[in-house]
Design a protein around this motif. Structure first.
Motif: not given
Length: 600
Positions: A524-534
Motif C-alpha cells: 500500500k505504501v510502495g517503494k521508499c527512496w528514489g526520485l522516479g528519474s528513469s
C-alpha cells in the motif's frame, strides 16, 4: 531614480505575490512564475514534501490550499543580502500562515520567479523552548515534596509506555531515530524510540573495524548540538557511536535499547497503532497514534540468491555483519561488490595480509574524498564556508532550494571539474580494469545517492590498492554458482575463498513495513527512496521528491525517516512539525499525496 537593486527586485515580486495570496487570486500568483519554474514546499503550503513544476501544478496546488493555508506577511530576511549573478537574483524570505511561521529562498529570472523554496520553521503557539523561551531549570523558592529534575526523569521513564502511552513510537534508534526523537522532545511530543541493540550508537560500533564517515564533519551535525570545533573531519565509527550515546542521554530521549519490535497493526476506527515489543524479557504493548520506521536505508540487507550458496564450505557474511579483518590474515577472501563497504573491507583485509579479491559486477562511481570536499561540498560544508559566514541551517536550505528536476545540471560541471583534476587517478583505475561511471548523465555522487542510494565509493585510499593490484580485481563478471571451494563465474573461472563477503547493499525501507506490519501495508505504501528519474535502479514515473520519506504515506499514521546524517538532521525538523501538528489537532490538509507505482 529607479531602484534596480536585487533587494528591490525581490521586494517587488514578494509584494505582488502577497497581494495575489490576499485576494485568493490563483492566476495572478501563478503568473508571477516564469514558464520553467519550480516551487519546492517543505510542509508549509502542502502539509507534504512536494515540488511543483510549471504554472499548471502551481495553480492546482494554490486552488486547493490557499483557502486553508492563508499565507501572509511575505518579507525579505533583512539579516541576509539579496544578490544577483549572471542574471539570477537570489534572496531569503520570511512569511506566515494561519498555523505556522515559515522561511524560504527565492530565485528570479527576468523579474519572475524561477525557483521558490518554502519551509516550515515553527508552529504558532507551539514554539520550541529556546532563546527567550528557554526553560529556567532551577526551581527558586520552596515547595513541599517537590521533585528534582532527576526524579522527574525517572518517573517519566518508569511510566511512559506503561501507565502513560506515547503519542509516537519510532522503530530504530540509529542516527535517524535519535535526531527525530530530539526534535519531538523539544516540541513536547511523548515519544519512545525502540532499538534492538544494547546501546545507542551500536549500529555504528558493530560494523566493520575500519568504518568511518566518508562525509566531512560540517555536513554531519545533529540538531541542537553541533560537533566541537576540534572534531575530526572524518569521524571513526566508534567515535560516532559514543557521540550518539551521549546525545541520547543529554537530550533526555526515552530510548528503549535491547528492545525488539515484534509486530505493529493499525486500527482504522480508533486511529491507533498496536505495537508489540519485547523488552528485558517482557512483552509490552504500546498504543501510539503515530508510528515512524527509522530503520535506515542501510537496514534491510540484500542477500544474493546465488545457486550453491548452501554448498560453499567456507564463511559467508553480508558486509553489515563483517566483524573486521583480524581473523583472516593469510586467508583467501572474495568481496562481492565495489561500492563504499566493499572498498573499505577490502582495504582493511589487505592491511592484515589477507589475499583479497574484489568482484565488480557493474560499474561504480568513484570520487576522491579531497576532491569531493574541495569542489563538491566546499562552498556549503567546509571550514572555508564557515569562515565566510555559512551556517549549517543556511547550507541545508541552499541545498534544499535546488529542485531535483534540474539538480543534475548543477552537478555535471562539478564532476567534469573533478574528472579533469583527477584524470591520472581515473586512468590508473581503468588500466587496472576497474569499470567507472559518473552516473547515467555524468552528474556524479549526489544524484546517484538521491536516485538509488548506491553505486559509488568516496575514495579514502582503497582505490590505490586496486590500481596497484594489491587488491585483486575481477570486473564485468557475474556469478554462476558457488561450489564447495568458492565462486564459479559465468565464464567458468573459479575464485577460491575461505570467506565470501557480500557487499551487495540494502533493500527498500518498506521491507521493514512488510516484516513488522504486513505485506499488504508495505504494498500500500510502495517503494521508499528514489526520485522516479528513469535512471538505473530509479524507475519512473517522475516523483520529484524522495519516495515516502519524511512525509505522509498512503498508510495513515505511518512515516519513514532515514538517510545520511545531513538528511536525518534537516528533514527531522519537518517530520517532527507534521507529527506535532497532528497531536495538537491542527488542520493538516495534505496536498499531492504520493501515488504508488513500485512495490519494493
Amino acid at each position: 531614480m529607479l531602484d534596480d537593486s536585487p533587494h528591490q527586485k525581490v521586494e517587488t515580486v514578494l509584494g505582488k505575490l502577497e497581494r495575489a495570496f490576499a485576494n485568493n487570486d490563483v492566476d495572478a500568483a501563478a503568473n508571477l512564475f516564469q514558464d520553467d519554474c519550480y516551487w519546492r514546499d517543505l510542509v508549509t503550503f502542502t502539509w507534504n514534501i512536494k515540488t511543483l513544476e510549471g504554472h499548471n501544478q502551481i495553480r492546482d496546488m494554490l486552488s486547493d490550499q490557499l483557502v486553508h493555508i492563508k499565507p501572509r506577511d511575505l518579507r525579505q530576511d533583512l539579516k541576509e543580502v539579496a544578490t544577483e549573478d549572471d542574471g539570477v537574483v537570489q534572496g531569503w524570505i520570511e512569511f506566515e500562515t494561519d498555523a505556522a511561521r515559515g522561511y524560504g529562498h527565492i530565485r528570479l529570472k527576468n523579474g519572475r520567479i524561477w525557483s521558490l523554496l518554502t519551509t516550515m520553521s515553527e508552529l504558532k503557539g507551539h514554539e520550541e523552548p529556546k532563546g527567550f523561551l528557554r526553560p529556567l531549570g532551577a526551581q527558586h523558592g520552596s515547595k513541599p515534596n517537590r521533585k528534582t529534575w532527576k526524579e522527574k526523569r525517572e518517573t517519566e521513564a518508569a511510566e511512559l509506555g506503561y501507565s502513560d502511552q506515547p503519542y509516537c513510537v519510532i522503530i530504530g534508534g540509529g542516527q535517524g531515530g535519535i535526531a527525530l526523537g530530539a526534535r519531538l522532545r523539544q516540541l513536547g511530543v511523548p515519544t519512545i524510540i525502540v532499538e534492538k541493540n544494547e546501546r545507542p550508537g551500536d549500529s555504528w560500533r558493530k560494523r566493520y573495524k575500519s568504518l568511518c564517515l566518508h562525509d566531512p564533519v560540517w555536513y554531519d551535525h545533529l540538531p541542537y548540538i553541533p560537533f566541537p570545533d576540534n572534531w575530526p573531519v572524518f569521524a571513526p565509527k566508534d567515535k560516532i557511536g559514543d557521540w550518539l550515546e551521549m546525545y541520547t542521554k543529554v537530550m533526555e530521549l526515552n530510548y528503549w535499547s535491547s528492545t525488539v519490535c515484534k509486530s505493529a497493526k493499525f486500527d482504522e476506527v480508533s486511529g491507533e497503532w498496536t505495537v508489540v515489543v519485547e523488552r528485558e524479557g517482557e512483552e509490552i504493548v504500546l498504543r501510539p497514534k503515530q508510528l515512524v520506521l527509522a530503520t535506515g536505508m542501510s537496514g534491510k540487507v540484500n542477500w544474493p540468491k546465488f545457486k550453491g550458496i548452501d554448498v560453499f564450505k567456507g564463511e559467508q557474511q553480508h558486509s553489515s555483519q563483517h566483524p573486521g579483518p583480524e581473523a583472516y590474515t593469510g586467508k583467501k577472501v572474495v568481496v562481492v561488490g565495489s561500492n563504499n563497504s566493499a572498498h573499505d573491507i577490502c582495504a582493511a583485509l589487505w592491511e592484515v595480509g589477507a589475499d583479497v579479491t574484489m568482484l565488480q559486477r557493474s560499474s561504480t562511481h568513484i570520487v576522491k574524498s579531497d576532491s569531493l570536499m574541495e569542489i563538491g561540498l566546499g562552498d556549503l560544508y567546509s571550514e572555508r564556508a564557515v569562515a565566510s559566514g555559512m551556517t549549517t541551517r543556511k547550507a541545508d536550505l541552499i541545498f534544499a532550494s535546488l529542485p531535483y528536476r534540474i539538480m543534475h545540471e548543477f552537478q555535471i560541471p562539478i564532476y567534469n571539474k573533478i574528472r579533469e583534476k583527477d584524470a591520472d587517478f581515473y586512468r590508473r583505475l581503468e588500466k587496472a580494469g576497474f569499470m567507472l561511471d559518473f552516473g547515467d548523465d555524468d552528474s556524479g555522487l549526489f544524484m546517484k545517492y538521491l536516485r538509488r542510494g548506491s553505486g559509488y565509493y568516496i575514495d579514502v585510499g582503497a582505490c590505490d590498492l586496486v590500481a596497484d593490484g594489491k587488491i585483486k580485481l575481477i570486473s564485468g563478471a557475474n556469478v554462476r554458482e558457488l561450489n564447495e571451494n568458492g565462486i564459479v563465474l559465468e565464464d567458468g573461472r573459479e575464485l577460491e575463498a575461505d570467506l565470501i563477503v557480500y557487499a551487495t547493499g540494502y533493500g527498500s525501507m518498506n521491507g521493514w513495513a512488510a516484516d513488522l506490519i504486513s505485506k499488504e501495508v508495505a504494498d500500500k505504501v510502495g517503494k521508499c527512496w528514489g526520485l522516479g528519474s528513469s535512471t538505473t535502479k530509479d524507475p519512473g514515473p517522475w516523483e520529484g521528491e524522495q519516495r515516502n520519506m519524511w512525509k505522509p504515506t498512503q498508510q495513515e499514521a505511518l512515516w519513514f525517516h532515514g538517510g545520511n546524517l545531513h538528511q536525518s538532521r534537516h528533514y527531522s525538523q519537518y517530520l517532527s512539525l507534521q507529527l506535532k501538528a497532528r497531536m495538537e489537532g491542527i488542520e493538516t490538509p495534505v496536498y499531492g499525496l504520493q501515488e504508488v507505482h513500485h512495490l519494493s
